[in-house]
Design a protein around this motif. Structure first.
Motif, PDB file in Angstrom:
ATOM      1  N   LEU A 121      -5.929   3.740  -8.404  1.00  0.00           N
ATOM      2  CA  LEU A 121      -4.852   4.671  -8.064  1.00  0.00           C
ATOM      3  C   LEU A 121      -3.606   3.901  -7.619  1.00  0.00           C
ATOM      4  CD1 LEU A 121      -4.178   7.690  -7.787  1.00  0.00           C
ATOM      5  CD2 LEU A 121      -4.867   7.534  -5.409  1.00  0.00           C
ATOM      6  N   ALA A 122      -2.490   4.143  -8.339  1.00  0.00           N
ATOM      7  CA  ALA A 122      -1.249   3.444  -8.043  1.00  0.00           C
ATOM      8  C   ALA A 122      -0.176   4.379  -7.503  1.00  0.00           C
ATOM      9  CB  ALA A 122      -0.732   2.738  -9.293  1.00  0.00           C
ATOM     10  N   THR A 123      -0.217   5.658  -7.897  1.00  0.00           N
ATOM     11  CA  THR A 123       0.854   6.573  -7.531  1.00  0.00           C
ATOM     12  C   THR A 123       0.312   7.957  -7.213  1.00  0.00           C
ATOM     13  OG1 THR A 123       2.245   5.414  -9.133  1.00  0.00           O
ATOM     14  CG2 THR A 123       3.106   7.463  -8.243  1.00  0.00           C
ATOM     15  N   ILE A 124       0.810   8.544  -6.128  1.00  0.00           N
ATOM     16  CA  ILE A 124       0.521   9.937  -5.795  1.00  0.00           C
ATOM     17  C   ILE A 124       1.870  10.643  -5.733  1.00  0.00           C
ATOM     18  CG2 ILE A 124      -0.433  11.551  -4.099  1.00  0.00           C
ATOM     19  CD1 ILE A 124      -2.211   9.243  -3.103  1.00  0.00           C
ATOM     20  N   TYR A 125       2.135  11.500  -6.699  1.00  0.00           N
ATOM     21  CA  TYR A 125       3.396  12.239  -6.719  1.00  0.00           C
ATOM     22  C   TYR A 125       3.270  13.483  -5.850  1.00  0.00           C
ATOM     23  CZ  TYR A 125       4.922   9.345 -10.618  1.00  0.00           C
ATOM     24  OH  TYR A 125       5.283   8.294 -11.398  1.00  0.00           O
ATOM     25  N   VAL A 126       4.269  13.703  -5.007  1.00  0.00           N
ATOM     26  CA  VAL A 126       4.285  14.878  -4.136  1.00  0.00           C
ATOM     27  C   VAL A 126       5.582  15.653  -4.367  1.00  0.00           C
ATOM     28  CG1 VAL A 126       2.830  13.762  -2.388  1.00  0.00           C
ATOM     29  CG2 VAL A 126       5.311  13.663  -2.161  1.00  0.00           C
ATOM     30  N   PRO A 127       5.574  16.961  -4.100  1.00  0.00           N
ATOM     31  CA  PRO A 127       6.793  17.755  -4.289  1.00  0.00           C
ATOM     32  C   PRO A 127       7.953  17.249  -3.439  1.00  0.00           C
ATOM     33  CG  PRO A 127       4.884  19.168  -3.951  1.00  0.00           C
ATOM     34  CD  PRO A 127       4.446  17.767  -3.654  1.00  0.00           C
ATOM     35  N   ALA A 128       9.176  17.526  -3.886  1.00  0.00           N
ATOM     36  CA  ALA A 128      10.383  17.096  -3.183  1.00  0.00           C
ATOM     37  C   ALA A 128      10.381  17.553  -1.734  1.00  0.00           C
ATOM     38  CB  ALA A 128      11.621  17.647  -3.900  1.00  0.00           C
ATOM     39  N   LYS A 135       1.946  12.740   4.185  1.00  0.00           N
ATOM     40  CA  LYS A 135       1.543  11.553   4.949  1.00  0.00           C
ATOM     41  C   LYS A 135       0.651  11.941   6.121  1.00  0.00           C
ATOM     42  CE  LYS A 135       4.896   8.037   3.843  1.00  0.00           C
ATOM     43  NZ  LYS A 135       5.946   7.138   4.302  1.00  0.00           N
ATOM     44  N   LYS A 136       0.885  13.135   6.682  1.00  0.00           N
ATOM     45  CA  LYS A 136       0.035  13.618   7.772  1.00  0.00           C
ATOM     46  C   LYS A 136      -1.362  13.973   7.272  1.00  0.00           C
ATOM     47  CE  LYS A 136       3.881  15.588  10.346  1.00  0.00           C
ATOM     48  NZ  LYS A 136       4.571  16.831  10.713  1.00  0.00           N
ATOM     49  N   ARG A 137      -1.492  14.279   5.996  1.00  0.00           N
ATOM     50  CA  ARG A 137      -2.748  14.767   5.450  1.00  0.00           C
ATOM     51  C   ARG A 137      -3.536  13.715   4.678  1.00  0.00           C
ATOM     52  NH1 ARG A 137       0.517  18.485   6.720  1.00  0.00           N
ATOM     53  NH2 ARG A 137      -0.122  20.604   7.153  1.00  0.00           N
ATOM     54  N   LEU A 138      -2.869  12.672   4.216  1.00  0.00           N
ATOM     55  CA  LEU A 138      -3.538  11.617   3.454  1.00  0.00           C
ATOM     56  C   LEU A 138      -3.904  10.452   4.363  1.00  0.00           C
ATOM     57  CD1 LEU A 138      -1.287  11.589   0.286  1.00  0.00           C
ATOM     58  CD2 LEU A 138      -3.721  12.105   0.312  1.00  0.00           C
ATOM     59  N   HIS A 143      -0.554   5.835   2.005  1.00  0.00           N
ATOM     60  CA  HIS A 143       0.858   6.149   2.258  1.00  0.00           C
ATOM     61  C   HIS A 143       1.801   5.363   1.363  1.00  0.00           C
ATOM     62  CE1 HIS A 143       0.272   8.073   6.496  1.00  0.00           C
ATOM     63  NE2 HIS A 143      -0.497   8.603   5.561  1.00  0.00           N
ATOM     64  N   ASN A 144       1.480   4.105   1.065  1.00  0.00           N
ATOM     65  CA  ASN A 144       2.379   3.298   0.235  1.00  0.00           C
ATOM     66  C   ASN A 144       2.342   3.700  -1.243  1.00  0.00           C
ATOM     67  OD1 ASN A 144      -0.223   2.309  -0.155  1.00  0.00           O
ATOM     68  ND2 ASN A 144       0.485   0.238  -0.535  1.00  0.00           N
ATOM     69  N   LYS A 145       1.449   4.589  -1.622  1.00  0.00           N
ATOM     70  CA  LYS A 145       1.345   5.038  -3.016  1.00  0.00           C
ATOM     71  C   LYS A 145       2.085   6.355  -3.262  1.00  0.00           C
ATOM     72  CE  LYS A 145      -3.126   2.823  -3.226  1.00  0.00           C
ATOM     73  NZ  LYS A 145      -3.230   1.861  -4.261  1.00  0.00           N
ATOM     74  N   ILE A 146       2.622   6.957  -2.194  1.00  0.00           N
ATOM     75  CA  ILE A 146       3.289   8.258  -2.315  1.00  0.00           C
ATOM     76  C   ILE A 146       4.698   8.099  -2.906  1.00  0.00           C
ATOM     77  CG2 ILE A 146       4.239  10.210  -1.026  1.00  0.00           C
ATOM     78  CD1 ILE A 146       1.941   9.894   0.955  1.00  0.00           C
TER      79      ILE A 146
END
Length: 159
Positions: A121-128, A135-138, A143-146
């Motif tokens: 896993l390299a990237t976790i895309y989150v809504p704008a 970050k509070k939930r992961l 965190h560095n992959k968000i």
């Protein structure tokens, strides 16, 4: 090309997915959302399915997860639709080759082990504007992959 199963009911996303997959040279395998674990598993293995795009409705993601345990060829799972509010333990446990995940807007609960075996896993895309929320939930090690999805600005046409 790679085989991709689509279980999208009558969602408009079916048409975007099928056109995009054809442009990529993938072989599309449409399937109804009434399939159960054994039906999906059979199709995964008989067709050597590499990816699935499925609806979030009617328990389809759960049936796909159950079938994925016995489908070694499956590498990617994409869920489409509303109503995804929780990512339970081991959500992506069978997807060690998964490199990218896009989290839908409505996710309120993410278990710390949801991404347990996602070593690639390299990237976790989150809504704008939701980076802090996720970050509070992961777990902290993710965190560095968000990466925040920034919507395109619509230009106003001049009259």
């Amino acid at each position: 090309g790679d085989r991709v199963m689509l279980i999208l009911k009558r969602h408009y996303q079916f048409w975007f997915a099928i056109l995009g997959l054809h442009k990529l040279g993938a072989v599309v395998i449409p399937a109804p959302n009434q399939l159960l674990e054994h039906d999906i598993e059979y199709r995964f293995n008989a067709a050597d399915v590499k990816a699935i795009v499925c609806t979030s409705d009617d328990g389809t993601p759960e049936q796909v997860d159950l079938a994925a345990k016995n489908a070694p060829s499956l590498q990617t799972k994409i869920i489409v639709g509303e109503g995804i509010v929780s990512m339970p333990q081991n959500t992506f446990a069978d997807y060690s080759a998964l490199t990218t995940v896009t989290l839908p807007v409505g996710v309120k609960t993410i278990e710390s082990t949801a991404f347990l075996d996602c070593t690639a896993l390299a990237t976790i895309y989150v809504p704008a504007k939701k980076t802090d929320y996720y970050k509070k939930r992961l777990p902290e090690e993710l965190h560095n992959k968000i990466v925040e999805l920034v919507p395109e600005k619509k230009s106003k046409a001049k009259k």
